[in-house]
Design a protein around this motif. Structure first.
Motif, PDB file in Angstrom:
ATOM      1  N   GLY A 263      37.392  39.005  39.027  1.00 17.35           N
ATOM      2  CA  GLY A 263      36.682  38.702  37.793  1.00 17.35           C
ATOM      3  C   GLY A 263      35.387  39.466  37.640  1.00 17.35           C
ATOM      4  O   GLY A 263      34.769  39.421  36.584  1.00 17.35           O
ATOM      5  N   GLY A 264      34.929  40.172  38.699  1.00 15.91           N
ATOM      6  CA  GLY A 264      33.719  40.964  38.570  1.00 15.91           C
ATOM      7  C   GLY A 264      33.922  42.091  37.576  1.00 15.91           C
ATOM      8  O   GLY A 264      35.050  42.501  37.285  1.00 15.91           O
ATOM      9  N   ALA A 265      32.817  42.613  37.057  1.00 14.77           N
ATOM     10  CA  ALA A 265      32.898  43.656  36.029  1.00 14.77           C
ATOM     11  C   ALA A 265      33.674  44.870  36.507  1.00 14.77           C
ATOM     12  O   ALA A 265      34.476  45.447  35.762  1.00 14.77           O
ATOM     13  CB  ALA A 265      31.493  44.057  35.596  1.00 14.77           C
ATOM     14  N   GLU A 266      33.457  45.279  37.759  1.00 17.22           N
ATOM     15  CA  GLU A 266      34.153  46.463  38.252  1.00 17.22           C
ATOM     16  C   GLU A 266      35.644  46.213  38.420  1.00 17.22           C
ATOM     17  O   GLU A 266      36.463  47.081  38.124  1.00 17.22           O
ATOM     18  CB  GLU A 266      33.539  46.917  39.581  1.00 17.22           C
ATOM     19  N   GLN A 267      36.011  45.034  38.883  1.00 17.52           N
ATOM     20  CA  GLN A 267      37.427  44.706  39.041  1.00 17.52           C
ATOM     21  C   GLN A 267      38.115  44.590  37.673  1.00 17.52           C
ATOM     22  O   GLN A 267      39.265  45.003  37.511  1.00 17.52           O
ATOM     23  CB  GLN A 267      37.587  43.402  39.840  1.00 17.52           C
ATOM     24  N   GLN A 268      37.409  44.027  36.715  1.00 19.56           N
ATOM     25  CA  GLN A 268      37.962  43.979  35.354  1.00 19.56           C
ATOM     26  C   GLN A 268      38.195  45.383  34.823  1.00 19.56           C
ATOM     27  O   GLN A 268      39.230  45.688  34.219  1.00 19.56           O
ATOM     28  CB  GLN A 268      37.002  43.231  34.436  1.00 19.56           C
ATOM     29  N   ALA A 269      37.213  46.281  35.037  1.00 18.44           N
ATOM     30  CA  ALA A 269      37.334  47.647  34.545  1.00 18.44           C
ATOM     31  C   ALA A 269      38.440  48.403  35.274  1.00 18.44           C
ATOM     32  O   ALA A 269      39.118  49.246  34.676  1.00 18.44           O
ATOM     33  CB  ALA A 269      36.004  48.385  34.687  1.00 18.44           C
ATOM     34  N   ASP A 270      38.642  48.116  36.573  1.00 22.44           N
ATOM     35  CA  ASP A 270      39.754  48.730  37.294  1.00 22.44           C
ATOM     36  C   ASP A 270      41.079  48.369  36.629  1.00 22.44           C
ATOM     37  O   ASP A 270      41.926  49.229  36.370  1.00 22.44           O
ATOM     38  CB  ASP A 270      39.780  48.248  38.748  1.00 22.44           C
ATOM     39  N   ARG A 271      41.254  47.077  36.359  1.00 22.83           N
ATOM     40  CA  ARG A 271      42.524  46.610  35.795  1.00 22.83           C
ATOM     41  C   ARG A 271      42.748  47.160  34.396  1.00 22.83           C
ATOM     42  O   ARG A 271      43.792  47.756  34.096  1.00 22.83           O
ATOM     43  CB  ARG A 271      42.551  45.076  35.770  1.00 22.83           C
ATOM     44  N   VAL A 272      41.774  46.959  33.510  1.00 21.16           N
ATOM     45  CA  VAL A 272      41.927  47.416  32.127  1.00 21.16           C
ATOM     46  C   VAL A 272      42.001  48.941  32.078  1.00 21.16           C
ATOM     47  O   VAL A 272      42.780  49.512  31.309  1.00 21.16           O
ATOM     48  CB  VAL A 272      40.776  46.886  31.253  1.00 21.16           C
ATOM     49  N   GLY A 273      41.218  49.607  32.907  1.00 21.60           N
ATOM     50  CA  GLY A 273      41.241  51.067  32.919  1.00 21.60           C
ATOM     51  C   GLY A 273      42.603  51.630  33.272  1.00 21.60           C
ATOM     52  O   GLY A 273      43.019  52.648  32.725  1.00 21.60           O
TER      53      GLY A 273
END
Length: 337
Positions: A263-273
Motif C-alpha cells: 500500500g505504500g506509494a512506491e509499491q502502488q506505483a510499481d503495480r500501476v506502472g
C-alpha cells in the motif's frame, strides 16, 4: 509532444534513486547539456541516442494511457531540441549532425506511429514557423540556454492545442510544408538528465530519468518499467504540482515517506506502472528480472529503505502483478489496474 533534450512531450515527467527508487522532488534544473570527459562527437551521439530511445518509449506510454492520466493534451509525439541548449563544446557537433540553428526547434525523433511521423517529419528537420507564425532563432552564440527553445515550444504547443497545425520546415537546405494532426496523450513532459546517478523522478508536471538509469535498462521493456512507474505516480496523484510555487514539496515528501510495505506509494506505483507499460504493448515479464539485476548491481536497493521495499521484494511483488495482468488478458478483460 514537444521536447527538448527530452522535453519529451509525452505530453508527459519522476525518480528512482540509487537508494531504491525514491521518487523525491528536486529543484527544476535546466535541461542544457553539460560537458563531460571524452570525445565530444561520441558523447553527443551517445546522449542523443538515449534521448531518442526514451522519447520513443515515452510516446507509446503516453498515448496508450491517455484515458488514465489526470492531465491530457494534444501531442505530436516528437522530441525537439535546439543548438543553444547544448554546451559550447557540443554545440558545433549538434549543429553539424542535426542542422540546428540558434533557438529554432529541430526534430530529434519522430517516433514510429506518432502524429509527427505520420505527417512525414524526419530527424534533422528544422521548424521555422507554425500556422504562419515565425519561430525565433534567438541571439547567436552565448552560453547554453533553454529559455529560447522553451518559448518556441510554447508557440508550437499552442498551435497543436488548437488541432491540426501547418509547419514551415527546413530540410537539407530546402523548404517543406507539413501538417500535423495531433492526438490525445498524457499531458506530462519527459526529460533525460545527463547524470551518472541511477535516478528517475516525478514532480507532478514532468518525468525525469538520468542518462545512467536509461543506459542501465537493457531493453525498451525495462525502460518502460522505469517510465511506467514514474507515470503511475502522476496517475495516482502522488506528485501534485502547484502552479504558483512549483512542485508541491510537502505533499510529495509525504508520499515519498509512505511506509515500505503493501500500500505504500512506491509499491502502488510499481503495480500501476506495470499495467501502464503492458497497456502500451511492453512485456510485463521484464519487471522482476530488471529489479533483481538492479539489486545485484547496487547494494543500496538490496535492502528496505524509508518508503521502499528491497529490490527482491519488489521483484516478487511484480511477478504477482505480471500474473494478474496475464490472467486478465487470458479472460479478455480490460487491462485496468
Amino acid at each position: 509532444m514537444a521536447s527538448a533534450r527530452l522535453l519529451l512531450r509525452l505530453l508527459f515527467g519522476a525518480a528512482l534513486t540509487a537508494a531504491g527508487g525514491a521518487c523525491t522532488p528536486t529543484p527544476d534544473l535546466s535541461p542544457s547539456v553539460q560537458p563531460q570527459s571524452g570525445d565530444a562527437p561520441l558523447r553527443l551521439a551517445a546522449l542523443t541516442d538515449l534521448d531518442q530511445r526514451v522519447a520513443r518509449v515515452a510516446w507509446r506510454l503516453s498515448e496508450a494511457n491517455a484515458d488514465l492520466c489526470p492531465t491530457v493534451r494534444l501531442s505530436a509525439g516528437w522530441a525537439l531540441h535546439s543548438a543553444r541548449q547544448y554546451s559550447l563544446e557540443l554545440r558545433p557537433h549538434a549543429e553539424a549532425r542535426f542542422g540546428l540553428r540558434g533557438d529554432l526547434p529541430g526534430v530529434l525523433v519522430a517516433p514510429p506511429g506518432s502524429p509527427a511521423a505520420a505527417a512525414g517529419f524526419r530527424v534533422g528537420d528544422l521548424l521555422l514557423a507554425v500556422d504562419g507564425v515565425a519561430l525565433s532563432p534567438g541571439e547567436p552564440g552565448g552560453a547554453a540556454a533553454w529559455e529560447g527553445l522553451a518559448a518556441n515550444i510554447a508557440v508550437v504547443d499552442a498551435a497543436l492545442a488548437r488541432g491540426s497545425a501547418r509547419f514551415a520546415v527546413q530540410r537539407e537546405g530546402g523548404p517543406v510544408d507539413l501538417v500535423i494532426r495531433p492526438r490525445r496523450a498524457c499531458g506530462y513532459e519527459v526529460q533525460l538528465d545527463p547524470s551518472d546517478e541511477l535516478n528517475a523522478r516525478a514532480d507532478g508536471r514532468r518525468l525525469f530519468i538520468s542518462t545512467a538509469l536509461a543506459g542501465f535498462a537493457q531493453s525498451d521493456d525495462e525502460l518502460a518499467v522505469i517510465l511506467g512507474h514514474e507515470l503511475a505516480h502522476h496517475v495516482l496523484g502522488h506528485r501534485p504540482w502547484n502552479d504558483t510555487g512549483g512542485a508541491a514539496r510537502r505533499v510529495n515528501e509525504g508520499a515519498w515517506r509512505a511506509d515500505g510495505g503493501r500500500g505504500g506509494a512506491e509499491q502502488q506505483a510499481d503495480r500501476v506502472g506495470l499495467y501502464l507499460s503492458a497497456r502500451a504493448g511492453y512485456d510485463p515479464a521484464a519487471a522482476a528480472p530488471f529489479w533483481r539485476r538492479f539489486g545485484a548491481s547496487n547494494w543500496r536497493v538490496r535492502y528496505p529503505q524509508v518508503g521502499h521495499a528491497s529490490a527482491g521484494a519488489r521483484a516478487a511483488a511484480l511477478e504477482a502483478v505480471e500474473r494478474e495482468i496475464e490472467a486478465k488478458r487470458s479472460a479478455g478483460g480490460d487491462l485496468l489496474p
